[in-house]
Write a protein that holds these residues in place. Structure first.
Motif, PDB file in Angstrom:
ATOM      1  N   LEU A 108       0.825  -1.205   0.000  1.00 28.10           N
ATOM      2  CA  LEU A 108       0.000   0.000   0.000  1.00 28.10           C
ATOM      3  C   LEU A 108       0.864   1.262   0.000  1.00 28.10           C
ATOM      4  CD1 LEU A 108      -2.929  -0.795   2.461  1.00 28.10           C
ATOM      5  CD2 LEU A 108      -3.107  -0.318   0.010  1.00 28.10           C
ATOM      6  N   ALA A 109       2.025   1.181   0.640  1.00 32.02           N
ATOM      7  CA  ALA A 109       2.912   2.345   0.717  1.00 32.02           C
ATOM      8  C   ALA A 109       3.621   2.611  -0.604  1.00 32.02           C
ATOM      9  CB  ALA A 109       3.944   2.151   1.821  1.00 32.02           C
ATOM     10  N   ALA A 110       3.744   1.582  -1.438  1.00 33.96           N
ATOM     11  CA  ALA A 110       4.345   1.759  -2.754  1.00 33.96           C
ATOM     12  C   ALA A 110       3.297   2.365  -3.674  1.00 33.96           C
ATOM     13  CB  ALA A 110       4.839   0.422  -3.297  1.00 33.96           C
ATOM     14  N   ARG A 111       3.600   3.508  -4.251  1.00 35.41           N
ATOM     15  CA  ARG A 111       2.581   4.249  -4.994  1.00 35.41           C
ATOM     16  C   ARG A 111       2.032   3.464  -6.191  1.00 35.41           C
ATOM     17  NH1 ARG A 111       5.737   9.958  -5.155  1.00 35.41           N
ATOM     18  NH2 ARG A 111       7.481   8.526  -4.948  1.00 35.41           N
ATOM     19  N   THR A 112       2.848   2.583  -6.767  1.00 32.52           N
ATOM     20  CA  THR A 112       2.377   1.787  -7.900  1.00 32.52           C
ATOM     21  C   THR A 112       1.778   0.462  -7.454  1.00 32.52           C
ATOM     22  OG1 THR A 112       4.506   0.676  -8.189  1.00 32.52           O
ATOM     23  CG2 THR A 112       4.183   2.778  -9.338  1.00 32.52           C
ATOM     24  N   GLY A 113       1.943   0.132  -6.173  1.00 30.16           N
ATOM     25  CA  GLY A 113       1.480  -1.154  -5.676  1.00 30.16           C
ATOM     26  C   GLY A 113       2.492  -2.265  -5.868  1.00 30.16           C
ATOM     27  N   ALA A 114       3.552  -1.986  -6.617  1.00 28.73           N
ATOM     28  CA  ALA A 114       4.621  -2.966  -6.847  1.00 28.73           C
ATOM     29  C   ALA A 114       5.874  -2.499  -6.126  1.00 28.73           C
ATOM     30  CB  ALA A 114       4.890  -3.117  -8.341  1.00 28.73           C
ATOM     31  N   ILE A 115       6.522  -3.418  -5.428  1.00 34.73           N
ATOM     32  CA  ILE A 115       7.700  -3.083  -4.639  1.00 34.73           C
ATOM     33  C   ILE A 115       8.957  -3.471  -5.409  1.00 34.73           C
ATOM     34  CG2 ILE A 115       8.945  -3.517  -2.491  1.00 34.73           C
ATOM     35  CD1 ILE A 115       6.278  -4.136  -1.164  1.00 34.73           C
TER      36      ILE A 115
END
Length: 246
Positions: A108-115
């Motif tokens: 959720l914290a990753a703006r794209t949803g991918a880490i």
């Protein structure tokens, strides 16, 4: 102009005043956060430190003065726009979702949803407990582990400025020492940091510059090293000696 922006402070507050309802909380806060270092924001309880952070983030609107980030006046910007500009904020109350797993919190914290996997490995090196509890609900973490997750969420993507409110509050000495290591490692990256902290061993260990507040005003700015060496100034500004907090 671009060169001046690249070498000037990443954040500048000038004469910032904030009202919350009928209460006048900030009465003229002015200080700078240089690029690439850690600026400590210190002061007694109730001095206005958290209000200052929330005003920077647009959670409370400044009634006067300016907040400038990377050369742009963000005083009237919305909180999402300020975050999108490259500022991450870790509030005092630990910004985690207890019903979600550690992995879901991080996604959720990753703006794209991918880490980014390499960046995640870097975060795991600083916070190995998060790897251990990766598929566990965040609610089962200890207070120190939740604080680790809060900071990890803020740095899972590169940011220009990291604002953190009392990351060691209520933590055991061993966890505080780990936080000192983390912030020292963060200093080796390109992120600039504004840190409110009541643990003065932590402040002395990681701080480069310092701004001290009292009664909603800035009463001192300078280097953290100079403040740490001057016990009379510590007593005057903070009512205590750093030597008592080693």
């Amino acid at each position: 102009m671009a060169d001046a922006q690249a070498t000037g402070p990443i954040l500048r507050l000038q004469g910032v005043q904030t009202h919350i309802g009928p209460y006048h909380i900030l009465h003229g806060v002015s200080f700078e956060v240089p690029r690439g270092g850690v600026t400590m924001l210190l002061g007694r309880n109730g001095a206005g430190k958290t209000t200052t952070l929330r005003t920077i983030m647009g959670l409370w609107q400044a009634s006067a003065g300016t907040v400038t980030f990377d050369g742009t006046d963000i005083t009237r910007h919305s909180t999402p726009a300020i975050a999108q500009a490259g500022i991450a904020y870790v509030p005092e109350n630990m910004s985690v979702f207890s019903d979600l797993t550690v992995a879901e919190n991080m996604r959720l914290a990753a703006r794209t949803g991918a880490i980014d996997e390499r960046r995640l490995d870097w975060v795991f090196r600083m916070f190995p407990a998060l790897k251990t509890f990766w598929q566990q609900r965040a609610g089962v973490l200890s207070g120190g582990q939740k604080q680790m997750l809060s900071v990890a969420r803020a740095i899972i993507e590169p940011r220009q400025l990291l604002i953190v409110d009392e990351p060691t509050k209520g933590l055991a000495p061993a966890i505080i020492q780990n936080m000192i290591h983390v912030f020292r490692e963060l200093k080796q990256t390109e992120v600039s940091i504004l840190l409110v902290e009541q643990n003065f061993h932590m402040a002395k260990s990681v701080g480069d510059t310092v701004a001290v507040m009292d009664d909603g005003r800035t009463v001192h700015t300078g280097t953290m090293a100079a403040l740490a060496e001057d016990e009379s100034l510590q007593q005057k500004l903070l009512g205590l000696s750093l030597a008592a907090h080693q």
